[in-house]
Design an enzyme around this catalytic site. Sequence first.
Site, PDB file in Angstrom:
ATOM      1  CG  HIS A  48      -6.974   2.060   2.094  1.00 65.27           C
ATOM      2  ND1 HIS A  48      -5.853   1.325   1.754  1.00 65.27           N
ATOM      3  CD2 HIS A  48      -7.558   1.394   3.119  1.00 65.27           C
ATOM      4  CE1 HIS A  48      -5.788   0.250   2.522  1.00 65.27           C
ATOM      5  NE2 HIS A  48      -6.813   0.270   3.363  1.00 65.27           N
ATOM      6  CE  LYS A  53      -3.729   0.971   5.451  1.00 59.61           C
ATOM      7  NZ  LYS A  53      -3.114  -0.331   5.674  1.00 59.61           N
ATOM      8  CG  HIS A  77      -9.679  -2.355   8.866  1.00 59.52           C
ATOM      9  ND1 HIS A  77      -8.930  -2.506  10.000  1.00 59.52           N
ATOM     10  CD2 HIS A  77      -8.969  -2.936   7.869  1.00 59.52           C
ATOM     11  CE1 HIS A  77      -7.809  -3.138   9.704  1.00 59.52           C
ATOM     12  NE2 HIS A  77      -7.800  -3.405   8.419  1.00 59.52           N
ATOM     13  CG  ASP A 130     -10.151   3.739   8.551  1.00 67.59           C
ATOM     14  OD1 ASP A 130      -9.307   4.188   7.756  1.00 67.59           O
ATOM     15  OD2 ASP A 130      -9.964   2.695   9.210  1.00 67.59           O
ATOM     16  CD  GLU A 134     -12.758   1.077   5.929  1.00 64.20           C
ATOM     17  OE1 GLU A 134     -12.130   1.006   4.855  1.00 64.20           O
ATOM     18  OE2 GLU A 134     -12.880   0.131   6.721  1.00 64.20           O
ATOM     19  CG  ASN A 161      -1.797  -1.201   1.278  1.00 64.81           C
ATOM     20  OD1 ASN A 161      -2.427  -1.550   0.288  1.00 64.81           O
ATOM     21  ND2 ASN A 161      -1.845  -1.869   2.417  1.00 64.81           N
ATOM     22  CB  SER A 207      -8.879  -1.783   2.677  1.00 62.15           C
ATOM     23  OG  SER A 207      -9.730  -2.658   3.365  1.00 62.15           O
TER      24      SER A 207
END
Length: 387
Positions: free
Chosen positions: A212, A241, A136, A209, A180, A48, A184
């Site tokens: 990413h 990441k 997650h 979140d 998120e 990532n 992910s």
Amino acid sequence: MGTLDTLLGERLARIERAGRLRQPRPTRMLPGGRALREGREYLDFSSNDYLGLALHPLLIERAREAAARAGTGSGASRLVTGLSEELRALEARLAAFKGTEAALVFASGWQANAATIPALLAAMPGAAVFADRLVHASMHAGLAMAGARQHRFRHNDLDHLEALLAEKGAEAPARVILAESIYSMDGDGPDLARLSVIARRHDAILYVDEAHATGVLGPRGAGLSASVPGAIEVIMGTFGKALGGFGAYVAGSRRLCDYLVNAASGMVFSTALPPAAIGAIDAALDLVPDMDAERAHLTALGDRLRAGLNGLGVPSGASVSQIVPVIVGAESAAMRLSEALLADGMLASAIRPPTVAKNTSRLRIALKATHSAADVDRLLAVLGRAL
Ligand SMILES: Cc1ncc(COP(=O)(O)O)c(C=O)c1O
């Protein structure tokens, strides 16, 4: 063999029979979106390190300088002696980057979610929690620790969320929404503007979140939360990441951060980030805001891959980011595809249930700004043959 080993052996055998035994292999990232595994170089579509910062000379130099100046460990949790001047300065810088009043650094993203969620819920007894079905594992860990009442809404389905809020939230003393900004395993995300309007309408706390999205999306790479300033009470993100380092942050109000320092067990009872990690993150924050060209390149690579998959008739879900799922359905098909890529010199993880829903097994392709269009075309050629 002792009792413990016998019990664990039975568990492992069960995992193996289900075809889910994992045996990770030592890997090292190389420049150019490549990786070295057991003596062979691969095109790396698995890690990532989206901006290629983990190998950037500035991050390495600042990590080295910080370790030379302050040592290799922080020695204690921040409540004891773990809060250095550098950590305090980094948190102020992060708050400015995220457009919030304050920010707090945690040792990892898993820890940040698992520690923050129970601390928040302890302040609102009886709160009803509304979580996207795909949040997650670390958020689930936090919810389990809190013993929270949880209502799951269909992935990115804000109509479903509203219906649940109306049905299950009205009677609760407080409401919390967990989501998120980029997921992910799917590379997609909710309409954050609408999500924040819904949160206001139902008097719910919004927790997002940005693991990413941080560094990759939003103005100057500040994440998608920056597109709805002031609308998200708790913004979490990671440094491991796109920022090429290690650790995580929670950004929000000063009061939120003061509270977490006192109430988040995973912060109170855990050693603070070491100087080298702080030095590397600080260097990443020097670079990230000016990496628009890399972000544009990454977006173009994502578009190229999705268009190519579309041409092959392979679904890539609702991906809009550098994470592109190649959805093949059966677990065995995902495993075969991952192995075919490996044979052709490419790393791309097969993701199977329970990480993703049944019949949506996939390869998870993580693109990096250090990849070229030719790398994506090579991937598409191999996928075309293997499929
Ligand atoms: C959405 C999300 N949140 C949190 C984490 C955990 O972050 P970390 O790897 O820093 O523990 C991850 C990483 O796997 C993630 O994908």
